[in-house]
Write an enzyme that holds these catalytic residues in place. Structure first.
Site, mmCIF file in Angstrom:
data_model
loop_
_atom_site.group_PDB
_atom_site.id
_atom_site.type_symbol
_atom_site.label_atom_id
_atom_site.label_comp_id
_atom_site.label_asym_id
_atom_site.label_seq_id
_atom_site.Cartn_x
_atom_site.Cartn_y
_atom_site.Cartn_z
ATOM 1 C CD1 TRP A 107 -0.164 -1.577 3.097
ATOM 2 C CD2 TRP A 107 0.672 0.478 3.298
ATOM 3 N NE1 TRP A 107 0.642 -1.560 4.214
ATOM 4 C CE2 TRP A 107 1.171 -0.312 4.356
ATOM 5 C CE3 TRP A 107 1.068 1.813 3.213
ATOM 6 C CZ2 TRP A 107 2.042 0.194 5.326
ATOM 7 C CZ3 TRP A 107 1.939 2.322 4.177
ATOM 8 C CH2 TRP A 107 2.412 1.510 5.213
ATOM 9 C CE LYS A 131 -3.841 -9.741 -1.304
ATOM 10 N NZ LYS A 131 -4.166 -8.467 -0.683
ATOM 11 C CG HIS A 132 -2.816 -2.989 -4.874
ATOM 12 N ND1 HIS A 132 -1.892 -2.696 -3.880
ATOM 13 C CD2 HIS A 132 -2.687 -1.981 -5.795
ATOM 14 C CE1 HIS A 132 -1.255 -1.578 -4.182
ATOM 15 N NE2 HIS A 132 -1.711 -1.127 -5.345
ATOM 16 C CB ALA A 133 -2.238 -3.390 0.114
ATOM 17 C CB SER A 184 6.702 -7.882 5.669
ATOM 18 O OG SER A 184 5.920 -9.056 5.500
ATOM 19 C CD GLU A 205 11.511 -3.392 -2.691
ATOM 20 O OE1 GLU A 205 12.009 -3.425 -1.531
ATOM 21 O OE2 GLU A 205 10.604 -2.628 -3.011
ATOM 22 C CB CYS A 239 11.315 -0.888 1.330
ATOM 23 S SG CYS A 239 11.358 -0.420 -0.408
#
Length: 428
Positions: A107, A131-133, A184, A205, A239
């Site tokens: 997200w 598949k998005h958040a 994560s 990533e 990140c």
């Protein structure tokens, strides 16, 4: 939602899309880039409303996406068959798209993360399902609409409004040939395990705890400005944000007041106002997690430089703490407006502090001395090293991590070959 129907559509489209000439695919990308530029204000509002990013930063994200798409729209076709000189009449290397690729995306940069994976994969001849958040399904739907508006065939890019529990089912489906995940370390390990068991390509990533190293010959003002911005843009939810500020001991007293002054310029405000430089975190539970990490760090000996003050469910006055080696918080990623300061005796000590973590995404080094720069370039254990600038991604340059920050490459020409099979053709 009929997942099987969408997967079948992606597979059917792949059979024709892979044969579309490279230049023709690029024409559609040019249209996509223009749409992103033209609709940046509207799309920026979608981002801001979903995850609280300040509107100016949301619009900048869309503009950066347009820049990246245009880069690939004008790129050289490095996927053409390569002729190799041998004793045989025919000796060639062919690059063949894999097929349907799943993207599992976060997200924090809901357009950038998706498009930087999807665009090179699609240009290489693959089709993509996303598949998005869960808080960014709106962004996922807008991206699908953009591909269709740009003239891409139906099925080249499809958004799936599914939960985490359904990712395993999708990835195990024989239609899906690979997966790219940004997220994560835990999520990456789970998805890579599923992909590995099914002999499918994965690109990860993952998290970072980037070192921002300031040596005694640095430009302190520029370093302070870049450091504060790198830590606090997007409310510290990146990140590759600077997270550990490693300062040479003999300039601590000179540098820190300059840095603190720049750090305090970031103030939580209304994300829909263009003057706002920081807003709240994406969700209240993420703010809870950051607060727990802050207290854990203090319990284990960290000293407060600027207290992390919670002012609403998801907003903070940004915090800064001084941490010594051995504090368990250093083995975790801080995803929010909290920075850590560490003090290094010399270059070797700074390098040791920078490398002594499980992550290896990107580091930033501030020194005017070219020999010192080269020392860190050669010895930092990370996917990228920035010299006298904050860490950032650039469409022209490879982006990826080392150690627990993942594997595989996004961006640059290198990304075009991430989701292809290399086929040898040889004979008389």
């Amino acid at each position: 939602m009929n997942i099987e129907r969408k997967l079948n559509k992606a597979q059917k489209t792949f059979k024709t899309w892979k044969a579309v000439p490279f230049k023709e695919k690029q024409q559609a990308l040019k249209k996509l880039a223009k749409l992103l530029d033209d609709e940046s204000e509207k799309l920026g509002k979608v981002i801001t409303k979903e995850m609280n990013k300040p509107i100016s930063q949301s619009i900048a994200e869309i503009k950066k996406c347009a820049l990246m798409v245009r880069y690939y729209a004008e790129a050289e076709n490095i996927l053409q068959p390569e002729k190799i000189k041998t004793e045989f009449r025919v000796s060639e290397i062919h690059y063949v798209p894999k097929g349907v690729i799943l993207g599992v995306m976060p997200w924090n940069f809901p357009f950038w993360q998706v498009l930087r994976f999807a665009v090179p994969a699609i240009l290489a001849g693959n089709t993509v399902i996303l598949k998005h958040a869960s808080i960014c399904f709106g962004s996922g739907n807008e991206i699908e609409k953009l591909f269709l508006k740009a003239g891409f065939p139906k099925g080249v890019f499809q958004n799936l409004e599914i939960g985490h529990a359904e990712v395993k089912t999708v990835l195990e489906n024989p239609i899906v040939q690979g997966v790219s995940l940004t997220g994560s370390e835990k999520a990456g390990a789970e998805v890579a395990s599923i992909a590995g068991k099914n002999i499918k390509k994965s690109l990860l990533e993952l998290g970072g705890s980037d070192g921002f190293i300031v040596l005694d010959d640095a430009d302190f003002q520029k370093a302070a400005e870049a450091g504060a911005s790198s830590r606090l843009l997007n409310c510290g939810q990146a990140c590759n944000a600077a997270k550990r500020f490693i300062i040479q001991k003999n300039v601590e007293k000179e540098f820190m007041p300059v840095f603190v002054k720049e750090y305090q310029k970031f103030v939580a405000g209304d994300p829909l106002k263009k003057k706002t430089n920081m807003a709240g975190m994406a969700r209240a539970d993420l703010a809870d997690d950051l607060e727990k990490q802050y207290n854990k760090a203090l319990k284990n000996g960290a000293e407060i430089i600027l207290p992390l003050e919670r002012i609403s469910d998801n907003e903070f006055v940004p915090g800064l703490i001084k941490v010594k080696a051995g504090n368990p918080i250093l083995q975790e990623e801080l995803f929010g407006p909290l920075g850590m300061v560490m003090i290094a005796k010399d270059d070797e000590h700074a390098l040791k502090l920078a490398n002594d973590i499980p992550f290896g995404l990107s580091d930033s080094v501030w020194t005017k001395d070219k020999k010192r720069q080269q020392f860190f370039i050669e010895n930092l254990e990370s996917g990228s090293v920035s010299i006298n600038k904050g860490s950032s991604s650039d469409p022209r340059l490879p982006f990826g991590g080392a150690k627990s920050s993942g594997y595989g490459t996004e961006l640059s020409m290198v990304a075009l070959k991430e989701f292809v099979n290399v086929k040898t053709v040889v004979g008389n």
